[in-house]
Structures are given as structure tokens and as C-alpha cells.
Design a protein around this motif. Structure first.
Motif, mmCIF file in Angstrom:
data_model
loop_
_atom_site.group_PDB
_atom_site.id
_atom_site.type_symbol
_atom_site.label_atom_id
_atom_site.label_comp_id
_atom_site.label_asym_id
_atom_site.label_seq_id
_atom_site.Cartn_x
_atom_site.Cartn_y
_atom_site.Cartn_z
ATOM 1 N N ASN A 43 0.832 -1.204 0.000
ATOM 2 C CA ASN A 43 0.000 0.000 0.000
ATOM 3 C C ASN A 43 0.868 1.256 0.000
ATOM 4 N N GLU B 129 -9.020 -0.186 7.368
ATOM 5 C CA GLU B 129 -8.955 -0.262 5.896
ATOM 6 C C GLU B 129 -8.239 -1.540 5.482
ATOM 7 N N HIS C 135 -10.534 -4.465 5.936
ATOM 8 C CA HIS C 135 -11.541 -4.420 4.863
ATOM 9 C C HIS C 135 -10.958 -5.033 3.577
ATOM 10 N N MET C 136 -9.735 -4.630 3.245
ATOM 11 C CA MET C 136 -9.085 -5.162 2.030
ATOM 12 C C MET C 136 -8.873 -6.668 2.156
ATOM 13 N N TYR D 24 -11.284 1.271 -3.275
ATOM 14 C CA TYR D 24 -10.343 1.728 -2.250
ATOM 15 C C TYR D 24 -9.122 2.405 -2.885
ATOM 16 N N GLN E 179 -10.102 5.600 -4.879
ATOM 17 C CA GLN E 179 -10.353 6.814 -4.082
ATOM 18 C C GLN E 179 -9.045 7.525 -3.747
#
Ligand code: HEM
Length: 499
Positions: free
Chosen positions: A183, A198, A201-202, A246, A249
Motif C-alpha cells: 500500500n 482499511e 476491509h481489504m 479503495y 479513491q
């Protein structure tokens, strides 16, 4: 009557054409009309307990280049290095196109890297590999960020130490460290307390995709999945859309900030993949634009890099530590070498040490040979008449470097079942014959990043901790031998003892 007659004629033509084709292609078991070799493949996979041992059985019986008919289409597998090199490197321009699983082609719409062909894919691949190379060579962004990530995550681990031991659910630790590193390279943000949700969630989205990454889902027509298996369809859709939203954004926010002057792009020093993309996009726009440099293209490329890079690396690390605790003598030899090179661990291991860590290099190679993350490699189509090992291939014929079968090929890797890093020291040629990242025009676009990650992670963790099994030894056998990709055992935990 007419119906039965027509059906018989069509069937006879199909059988005749199949017989003609079988004679021209590399050898394999005799295919049945329409269903091909699926019964033999299912039977041999059941008999030998997995797809890879079944491939090995066919290789031993028919040779390193063999044909299996999956349904009505012949699929050619190559399980030795020389032929793979000849086909996918020397003659590689003929095999640039992948057979795209309908469901992924549907979601990716011709963009990105994993499930795309053609000019946009080619341009994105060139750009991605160049960007990763620039981040690794000279500026060393990759090394700096990964060492920083290792420092911070190890500090968190150390805080959980009780009685001199840290109990680690190692697959989760590797998933977090790899996710945070990727990331940060792609969108410039590592995962910390404030955005940890986050990451979870991923992970959930990726796990959902993995669940439906089966041979059934990747070969079935989209409309069948949509109407007859709506839950499976929804799982794929939510996964791809969720991840692309994700990363998308993050890219949109950056673009807004650039436009409003809040964020200044530094042409000489892009800080992540998004920066590098916008710099290139600006240049292309000055020359009239390029269809590969659009927001949609960026979003799908980021999506593919996240999904292709995360689980593959985390699974290799998990599989590797499972091997190391099962083979403590290998772990000790690695540590001895690392201690010598870093003056008793007084500094972290760096990429510059690679030429001196011969035993660690051999160990990582042996880990990758066993981890060999895809049971079945992606299939490519041939773009025109060509020959493979003297056999004539037509345009559209389907072929792959069957990496998993090559890595268990006893003629290349003697006693292939054994975990034996020394084989690479005894025969340096084996380093070239090992192809965990595939080979040719569709080989792994993140190889550079992955190699950096594996080297620095294995090396620096072994320098910091004595790693032991916790309660039970993890298994080193494949957990889901009938699926497309491999999953290492993560039912157990490890104990990290600080050195
Ligand atoms: C240990 C880690 C990894 C392994 C073992 C691995 C292995 C592979 C393999 C076997 C392929 C398919 C090759 C073929 O089709 O013949 C592949 C493709 C790919 N990998 Fe990796 N990979 C790893 C990490 C990564 C990372 C970190 C990234 C990026 C962040 C990445 C991005 C990709 C992409 C984009 C493709 C598709 C390339 C194309 O079709 O043009 N991989 N990888």
C-alpha cells in the motif's frame, strides 16, 4: 429423425477433427469428445492427491511437453526449463495473450495487467516494471520503506512479549506487513492504528475473491454465474469493486489535491506508484494523450498490483517459515551466515549483501520452489502458426509454462519432495531453471518488488528472532491441492524469541 441425424453428423465431425488435431499436438491421454481429458485429470488428481502430482504423473508418462484436453480445447503444458525458454523467451512474441477467465474479463473491461491483453496491457506492463525498477535502483525507496515497515511491526510484536517469547499468528503478521508495504509503494500510505480498519476491509475482500478463484468460476460463462450462482458472482463483484474503489479513491483524492495546488508532484522523485502515473499522464497529455493513461486504467492497474502482490508474497513467507521451523538446521545455517555478514547483527541486512549471502539465497530459492504459489499457471494463446518441440501449433492454441510441474520435476530437482537448499549450491544452474515468477512476456510484473520483500523479510527476521514452532509443527504439505492457487498451512502459530 432429422434431429438425430444432424446431431450424429456434427458429433462425427467433432470426433474426426479432434482425432486429426491429437495427432499434430504433443502427446497426452486420449481425449473423449466434448469433455476431453477431464475424467482422467479428475481421476489422477484424486489418485495422487492433487493437481500438481497429477501433472507430474502425466509428465512422466508423456514427456516434459504434454497435452490435456480441458473440455473441447487442447491445453499444452511445458514442464522443463529449456523448452519454456525456447517458447516463451526466444519465441515469446507469439505468446503475449492470456486466455482471459470470462468473469475477470467482465469486471476488468480490458484494463489493468492481470486480465487484459493488447496495447493498453503492454503499455501498462512496461510502465509498471520501469516504475518498480526506478523505485529499487538508485533511490532505494523499496528497501527504505520495507526496512521501516519491519522495524515498526517488530516493535509492535516485541510489545506482546511474555516470558521471553512472542506468540505470532505468522500468516496474519505476513499479510499485514506485506499489505502495508504494498500500500505504501502504490498509494503512499502504510497501515497504522488510524487506518487499520482499511487493511481488514481489504483482507476481507481479497479472501472473498480467493474463495471464488476456482477452476469452475474462472471457466464458466458470466451469464451462468450471474443467474444460476448469484452468490458466487456477487462475491467476485464485491471483491473487485471494493478493492478498486479503495485504491481508486486514493488516486482521485491525489488528483484533486494536485489540481487545487495542495499537492505538488515532484517529477524527479515520485513518492509512490500514483505519483509516477500522474507524471507520465501529464507528459502523455501534452502529446495528445494515450488510452493507457486514464483514471480508469490507473484504478484497474492498482487493483491488479494489490491483488497479485499481496497474497502471493504473504503465502511465500508463511510457507517459508513453516519450512524453516521444520528444518531447524537450515535456519541455523542461515543465521550463522547472516551474523557473520552483519557483524553479529549490529546492522540490518541490506539488498547490497545479496552477493555474500549464498546460503540464504539458496534457502529462499528452495522455499519458492516448494511454495510455487500457482497449482495451475495462467494459459496463453499462440497468435499464429508456430512450432513447439517440433509440433505444429495453430493460431489460438492454448499453452503454458506449467511452473508447479516444473518445480517438482525430479529430472531437474533430484528428490524434489525434500527441502534441500544445498541443491542450489551444488548446482548453480538450478537458480536459472527455477521460475517461481513465470517466464516470458507474461511473467510476474512485480518480481523486483517481491524479491526485495522476500530477501529483506527472511534475512532480517532470522537476524532478530529465533523462530520456533508453538505447540505443534506446522504442516509443509499443500492445504488445498485441488484449487488454482496454493495455500500454506496457517492453522498453527510460531514463537519468536528475541536474539
Ligand atoms: C513471492 C511473490 C510472487 C510470486 C511467487 C509471483 C508469481 C507470479 C506468477 C507465477 C505470475 C504468472 C506468470 C504467468 O502468467 O506465466 C505472476 C503474474 C503477475 N504478478 Fe506476481 N508474484 C509475486 C508477487 C507479485 C507482486 C509483489 C506484484 C506487484 C505488486 C505482482 C504482480 C503481478 C502481475 C501484475 C502479474 C501479471 C503480469 C501480466 O500478466 O503481464 N506479483 N506473478
Amino acid at each position: 429423425m432429422i434431429l438425430i441425424l444432424s446431431f450424429t453428423i456434427i458429433f462425427a465431425i467433432l470426433v474426426f477433427r479432434q482425432r486429426l488435431k491429437v495427432r499434430r499436438l504433443p502427446p497426452g491421454p486420449t481425449p473423449l469428445p466434448v469433455i476431453g481429458n477431464i475424467p482422467q485429470l479428475v481421476y489422477q488428481s484424486w489418485r495422487h492427491k492433487g493437481i500438481v502430482p497429477a501433472f507430474d504423473y502425466f509428465r512422466k508418462k508423456y514427456g516434459n511437453v504434454f497435452t490435456l484436453w480441458l473440455g473441447p480445447f487442447p491445453h499444452i503444458s511445458i514442464a522443463d526449463y529449456e523448452t519454456n525458454h525456447e517458447v516463451f523467451v526466444k519465441n515469446g512474441n507469439h505468446y503475449k495473450n492470456k486466455v482471459l477467465p470470462p468473469i475477470f474479463e467482465h469486471f476488468c473491461d480490458g484494463f489493468g495487467l492481470l486480465f487484459a491483453n493488447g496495447e493498453i496491457w503492454a503499455e501498462m506492463r512496461r510502465f509498471t516494471m520501469l516504475t518498480f525498477r526506478n523505485m529499487g535502483v538508485g533511490r532505494n525507496i523499496m528497501e527504505e520503506r520495507l526496512l521501516n515497515e519491519i522495524d515498526k511491526r517488530c516493535a509492535e510484536l516485541n510489545n506482546t512479549e511474555v516470558d521471553g517469547k512472542i506468540i505470532v499468528k505468522h500468516n496474519e503478521f505476513f499479510e499485514l506487513i506485506t499489505g502495508s508495504f504494498i500500500n505504501s509503494i502504490l498509494v503512499g500510505q502504510r497501515f497504522e492504528d488510524h487506518n487499520m480498519e482499511e487493511f481488514y476491509h481489504m483482507r476481507k475482500l481479497i479472501n472473498g475473491i480467493i474463495e471464488v478463484f476456482t477452476i469452475f468460476d474462472t471457466t464458466t460463462a458470466v451469464w451462468i454465474l450471474k443467474y444460476f450462482f448469484p452468490q458466487r458472482y456477487a462475491k467476485s463483484k464485491n471483491g473487485w469493486n471494493g478493492i478498486s474503489d479503495y485504491v481508486g479513491q486514493a488516486a482521485e483524492k491525489r488528483l484533486e489535491d494536485i489540481k487545487s495546488g495542495k499537492y505538488i508532484l515532484d517529477e524527479e522523485n515520485p513518492k509512490d506508484f500514483i505519483d509516477a502515473f500522474f507524471i507520465k499522464m501529464e507528459k502523455e497529455n501534452r502529446n495528445g494523450g494515450h488510452p493507457a493513461y486514464t483514471m480508469k486504467s490507473l484504478k484497474y492497474t492498482l487493483l491488479d498490483l494489490w491483488t497479485a502482490g499481496h497474497d502471493t508474497t504473504a503465502a511465500t513467507l508463511t510457507s517459508g517459515f513453516n519450512q524453516l521451523v521444520n528444518n531447524p538446521e537450515v535456519k541455523e545455517k542461515c543465521r550463522e551466515e547472516l551474523m557473520k555478514i552483519t557483524n553479529n547483527g549490529s546492522r540490518p541486512l541490506s539488498l547490497n549483501d545479496r552477493s555474500q549471502t549464498l546460503y540464504l539465497n539458496a534457502t529462499i530459492a528452495e522455499i519458492q520452489r516448494h511454495a510455487s504459489i500457482l497449482n495451475v499457471n495462467s494459459w496463453k494463446t499462440c497468435d499464429g502458426p508456430t512450432t513447439v518441440n517440433g509440433y505444429q501449433l495453430d493460431s489460438g492454441d492454448i499453452i503454458t509454462a506449467q511452473v508447479s510441474a516444473l518445480h517438482v520435476n525430479d529430472d531437474i530437482f533430484k528428490d524434489a519432495d525434500k527441502f534441500n537448499p544445498d541443491r542450489f549450491l551444488e548446482n548453480q544452474k538450478l537458480f536459472h531453471q527455477l521460475i517461481p515468477f513465470g517466464i516470458g512476456k507474461r511473467s510476474c510484473a512485480g518480481e523486483n518488488l517481491a524479491r526485495t520483500n522476500l530477501y529483506l523479510m527472511f534475512g532480517n527476521l532470522l537476524l532478530r528472532y529465533d523462530v520456533q514452532p508453538h505447540k505443534k509443527l506446522p504442516s509443509t504439505t499443500e492445504q488445498f491441492p485441488f484449487t488454482s492457487s496454493k495455500v500454506p498451512d496457517h492453522s498453527s502459530k510460531l514463537e519468536f524469541v528475541r536474539i
